[in-house]
Motif scaffolding. Sequence first.
Motif, PDB file in Angstrom:
ATOM      1  N   TRP A 199      -6.554 -34.387 -10.320  1.00  0.00           N
ATOM      2  CA  TRP A 199      -5.196 -33.912 -10.583  1.00  0.00           C
ATOM      3  C   TRP A 199      -4.177 -34.955 -10.112  1.00  0.00           C
ATOM      4  N   GLY A 200      -4.395 -35.503  -8.921  1.00  0.00           N
ATOM      5  CA  GLY A 200      -3.491 -36.528  -8.407  1.00  0.00           C
ATOM      6  C   GLY A 200      -3.523 -37.799  -9.240  1.00  0.00           C
ATOM      7  N   ALA A 201      -4.722 -38.193  -9.686  1.00  0.00           N
ATOM      8  CA  ALA A 201      -4.831 -39.381 -10.528  1.00  0.00           C
ATOM      9  C   ALA A 201      -4.110 -39.175 -11.854  1.00  0.00           C
ATOM     10  N   GLY A 202      -4.272 -37.989 -12.429  1.00  0.00           N
ATOM     11  CA  GLY A 202      -3.550 -37.672 -13.650  1.00  0.00           C
ATOM     12  C   GLY A 202      -2.051 -37.689 -13.423  1.00  0.00           C
ATOM     13  N   GLY A 203      -1.627 -37.202 -12.257  1.00  0.00           N
ATOM     14  CA  GLY A 203      -0.207 -37.213 -11.927  1.00  0.00           C
ATOM     15  C   GLY A 203       0.346 -38.618 -11.822  1.00  0.00           C
ATOM     16  N   ALA A 204      -0.436 -39.542 -11.236  1.00  0.00           N
ATOM     17  CA  ALA A 204       0.011 -40.933 -11.122  1.00  0.00           C
ATOM     18  C   ALA A 204       0.204 -41.557 -12.503  1.00  0.00           C
ATOM     19  N   VAL A 205      -0.755 -41.297 -13.402  1.00  0.00           N
ATOM     20  CA  VAL A 205      -0.639 -41.821 -14.770  1.00  0.00           C
ATOM     21  C   VAL A 205       0.508 -41.128 -15.503  1.00  0.00           C
ATOM     22  N   GLY A 206       0.598 -39.805 -15.342  1.00  0.00           N
ATOM     23  CA  GLY A 206       1.642 -39.049 -16.022  1.00  0.00           C
ATOM     24  C   GLY A 206       3.036 -39.460 -15.593  1.00  0.00           C
ATOM     25  N   THR A 207       3.220 -39.729 -14.308  1.00  0.00           N
ATOM     26  CA  THR A 207       4.529 -40.171 -13.826  1.00  0.00           C
ATOM     27  C   THR A 207       4.932 -41.487 -14.472  1.00  0.00           C
ATOM     28  N   THR A 208       3.980 -42.418 -14.559  1.00  0.00           N
ATOM     29  CA  THR A 208       4.270 -43.719 -15.169  1.00  0.00           C
ATOM     30  C   THR A 208       4.613 -43.568 -16.651  1.00  0.00           C
ATOM     31  N   ILE A 209       3.799 -42.788 -17.352  1.00  0.00           N
ATOM     32  CA  ILE A 209       4.055 -42.566 -18.778  1.00  0.00           C
ATOM     33  C   ILE A 209       5.371 -41.805 -18.970  1.00  0.00           C
ATOM     34  N   GLY A 210       5.590 -40.788 -18.127  1.00  0.00           N
ATOM     35  CA  GLY A 210       6.812 -40.008 -18.230  1.00  0.00           C
ATOM     36  C   GLY A 210       8.061 -40.849 -18.017  1.00  0.00           C
ATOM     37  N   GLY A 211       7.995 -41.783 -17.067  1.00  0.00           N
ATOM     38  CA  GLY A 211       9.134 -42.660 -16.841  1.00  0.00           C
ATOM     39  C   GLY A 211       9.420 -43.553 -18.036  1.00  0.00           C
ATOM     40  N   THR A 212       8.366 -44.078 -18.644  1.00  0.00           N
ATOM     41  CA  THR A 212       8.539 -44.925 -19.829  1.00  0.00           C
ATOM     42  C   THR A 212       9.112 -44.138 -20.994  1.00  0.00           C
ATOM     43  N   LEU A 213       8.562 -42.935 -21.225  1.00  0.00           N
ATOM     44  CA  LEU A 213       9.060 -42.099 -22.319  1.00  0.00           C
ATOM     45  C   LEU A 213      10.495 -41.645 -22.072  1.00  0.00           C
ATOM     46  N   THR A 214      10.831 -41.407 -20.818  1.00  0.00           N
ATOM     47  CA  THR A 214      12.194 -40.993 -20.483  1.00  0.00           C
ATOM     48  C   THR A 214      13.212 -42.031 -20.930  1.00  0.00           C
ATOM     49  N   ASP A 215      12.881 -43.310 -20.741  1.00  0.00           N
ATOM     50  CA  ASP A 215      13.788 -44.385 -21.144  1.00  0.00           C
ATOM     51  C   ASP A 215      13.748 -44.643 -22.645  1.00  0.00           C
ATOM     52  N   ARG A 216      12.564 -44.581 -23.239  1.00  0.00           N
ATOM     53  CA  ARG A 216      12.431 -44.936 -24.649  1.00  0.00           C
ATOM     54  C   ARG A 216      12.682 -43.765 -25.585  1.00  0.00           C
ATOM     55  N   TRP A 217      12.229 -42.600 -25.204  1.00  0.00           N
ATOM     56  CA  TRP A 217      12.235 -41.422 -26.074  1.00  0.00           C
ATOM     57  C   TRP A 217      13.408 -40.506 -25.764  1.00  0.00           C
ATOM     58  N   GLY A 218      13.749 -40.390 -24.496  1.00  0.00           N
ATOM     59  CA  GLY A 218      14.838 -39.528 -24.066  1.00  0.00           C
ATOM     60  C   GLY A 218      14.399 -38.544 -23.001  1.00  0.00           C
ATOM     61  N   ARG A 219      15.363 -38.037 -22.237  1.00  0.00           N
ATOM     62  CA  ARG A 219      15.058 -37.118 -21.153  1.00  0.00           C
ATOM     63  C   ARG A 219      14.582 -35.761 -21.674  1.00  0.00           C
ATOM     64  N   ARG A 220      15.350 -35.194 -22.600  1.00  0.00           N
ATOM     65  CA  ARG A 220      15.069 -33.839 -23.075  1.00  0.00           C
ATOM     66  C   ARG A 220      13.716 -33.725 -23.764  1.00  0.00           C
ATOM     67  N   PRO A 221      13.385 -34.574 -24.745  1.00  0.00           N
ATOM     68  CA  PRO A 221      12.068 -34.425 -25.378  1.00  0.00           C
ATOM     69  C   PRO A 221      10.918 -34.659 -24.415  1.00  0.00           C
ATOM     70  N   THR A 222      11.090 -35.562 -23.459  1.00  0.00           N
ATOM     71  CA  THR A 222      10.032 -35.791 -22.467  1.00  0.00           C
ATOM     72  C   THR A 222       9.812 -34.552 -21.618  1.00  0.00           C
ATOM     73  N   LEU A 223      10.908 -33.930 -21.183  1.00  0.00           N
ATOM     74  CA  LEU A 223      10.793 -32.700 -20.389  1.00  0.00           C
ATOM     75  C   LEU A 223      10.119 -31.581 -21.175  1.00  0.00           C
ATOM     76  N   LEU A 224      10.512 -31.413 -22.427  1.00  0.00           N
ATOM     77  CA  LEU A 224       9.953 -30.332 -23.241  1.00  0.00           C
ATOM     78  C   LEU A 224       8.459 -30.524 -23.467  1.00  0.00           C
ATOM     79  N   VAL A 225       8.056 -31.733 -23.847  1.00  0.00           N
ATOM     80  CA  VAL A 225       6.635 -31.998 -24.097  1.00  0.00           C
ATOM     81  C   VAL A 225       5.827 -31.827 -22.808  1.00  0.00           C
ATOM     82  N   ALA A 226       6.371 -32.320 -21.691  1.00  0.00           N
ATOM     83  CA  ALA A 226       5.658 -32.229 -20.416  1.00  0.00           C
ATOM     84  C   ALA A 226       5.463 -30.775 -19.996  1.00  0.00           C
TER      85      ALA A 226
END
Length: 285
Positions: free
Chosen positions: A61-88
Amino acid sequence: MRTVRGWFQDTAGGLPRTFWYLWAGTLINRLGSFVLIFLAIYLTQERGFSAAQAGLVIGLWGAGGAVGTTIGGTLTDRWGRRPTLLVAHVGAAGMMIALGLARPLWAVAVGALLLGAFAEAARPAFGAMMVDVVPDKDRLRAFSLNYWAINLGFACAAVLAGFAAQGSYLLLFLVNATTTLVTALIIFAKVGETRGPVTTLPVKGMPAQAGALRTILADRVFLGFVALNLLAALVFLQHISMLPIAMGDSGLSPATYGSVIALNGVLIVVGQLFVPRLIKGRSRS
């Protein structure tokens, strides 16, 4: 009365409406955050896995969280805050139900890995949205209030989940999934995209993302802060891994564990509202 009113205004006054929608979503989500708190107990007492196997699942779970945080940060900048939050949030809700229904160890492990990735992918988007909508002078108050909501929800969830677990562990997964979906619904209905025009200039000869990563890796103070947080987390997160297993081995019930761990949240809830005034005007260091 005037003093109380002034304290309340200093603590919560003047913050934008979008912040309060995010705050409400945080509180609702945390009120149902049953799964991670009781995952170790569920795996060892309900499913019969060993402490080592439970530790492996929580570690994934923690390893997935580390990967998810990195991916989430990238998507937040490229894709947007709202769609990243909704998908997550929608993805996390789905994985909570899948994890509750999983039976073989490998399925539980994969479910925990993916749950961690989806759940933690929301963190960068949420933090970025808070920065977007709250003026700089009010951000310390805003993040303090949000942290207060997190721990208020955590304290209530720990107690409620302890009693719910004595009836049905599947109920924990279903309630957690429901509150996560409610948070997604609040974001969908009330929160618009907050990302403004990208102003970060790329480093010459490399993409903008690579330039940003190079800037981060060159910041020694920030890297030292990250290292200290890692060391603190190695100790602190034992409260959701080994502590519940040790209490279970001592014959203590899930309800007892829930009440004990809720004390952590209660102390933070009581103290957090006064911290901003105590540290106001002082050096951040």
